[in-house]
Write an enzyme that holds these catalytic residues in place. Structure first.
Site, PDB file in Angstrom:
ATOM      1  N   GLY A  18      59.652  21.199 -11.088  1.00  0.00           N
ATOM      2  CA  GLY A  18      58.158  20.160 -11.372  1.00  0.00           C
ATOM      3  C   GLY A  18      57.308  21.594 -10.430  1.00  0.00           C
ATOM      4  O   GLY A  18      57.436  22.242 -10.415  1.00  0.00           O
ATOM      5  N   CYS A  19      56.198  20.334  -9.436  1.00  0.00           N
ATOM      6  CA  CYS A  19      55.098  21.317  -8.457  1.00  0.00           C
ATOM      7  C   CYS A  19      55.584  22.266  -8.176  1.00  0.00           C
ATOM      8  O   CYS A  19      56.847  21.828  -7.266  1.00  0.00           O
ATOM      9  CB  CYS A  19      54.410  20.561  -8.161  1.00  0.00           C
ATOM     10  N   PHE A  20      55.305  23.394  -8.175  1.00  0.00           N
ATOM     11  CA  PHE A  20      56.382  25.132  -7.205  1.00  0.00           C
ATOM     12  C   PHE A  20      56.221  24.877  -6.276  1.00  0.00           C
ATOM     13  O   PHE A  20      56.606  24.622  -5.585  1.00  0.00           O
ATOM     14  CB  PHE A  20      55.886  26.316  -8.565  1.00  0.00           C
TER      15      PHE A  20
END
Length: 180
Positions: A26-28
């Site tokens: 997902g969002c890093f």
């Protein structure tokens, strides 16, 4: 001429005795902070991998046409932290059963992936996935692939949540809040 984006990640780890690992969950930003807090992790970087476009930007990746995943590349000391612990953090940090989505973030760049550098990492990742599948009712959609070339994200993405005031101290257990 071959496509550099399709090649292996041949960068060297950030120090002697260190190894590399690469995860897409997902969002890093929040994934990176989780790894930053682990003793034995010497360095983290966020960036793009597994795509087909050379030198993509955040805007390119978010446009959906590059094939890249948002990933965290972890430089770690296997004598201090086994790869299996990195895998445990990966599984705990996201829902591996949602295809191209984590929470409100939707797109192929948010897919779940373990990108391995060695045959040993591949074996451990496959065994870990099999174990986790026994724990989940839904099918896990995590991809397991060799780590392709890593493109660091823009500087403002690096250690983003730490820059925003969240602690990256080793063993910190404060909740991770993602915002953008």
């Amino acid at each position: 001429m071959s496509n550099p984006a399709a090649g292996q990640d041949t960068d060297a780890p950030a120090g002697e005795g260190l190894e590399l690992a690469q995860f897409g969950a997902g969002c890093f930003w929040s994934v990176e902070l989780a790894y930053q807090r682990l003793p034995g992790v010497a360095r983290t970087e966020v960036g793009y991998s597994q795509g087909h476009v050379d030198a993509p930007t955040y805007r390119d990746v978010c446009g959906g046409g590059t094939g890249h995943s948002e990933v965290v590349r972890v430089h770690y000391d296997p004598k201090e932290i086994p790869y299996a612990v990195l895998l445990d953090v990966f599984w705990a940090k996201h829902n591996p059963t949602t295809l191209n989505r984590q929470g409100n973030d939707v797109g192929t760049q948010y897919r779940s992936g373990i990108y391995y550098y060695t045959a040993e990492q591949e074996t451990q990742a496959r065994e870990s996935l099999a174990q986790k599948q026994r724990e989940w009712k839904e099918e896990i959609v995590t991809e397991l692939l060799p780590a392709r070339r890593f493109y660091p994200a823009e500087d403002y993405h690096q250690q983003y949540l730490e820059k925003g005031g969240q602690s990256a101290k080793k063993r910190c257990s404060d909740p991770i809040r993602c915002y953008g």
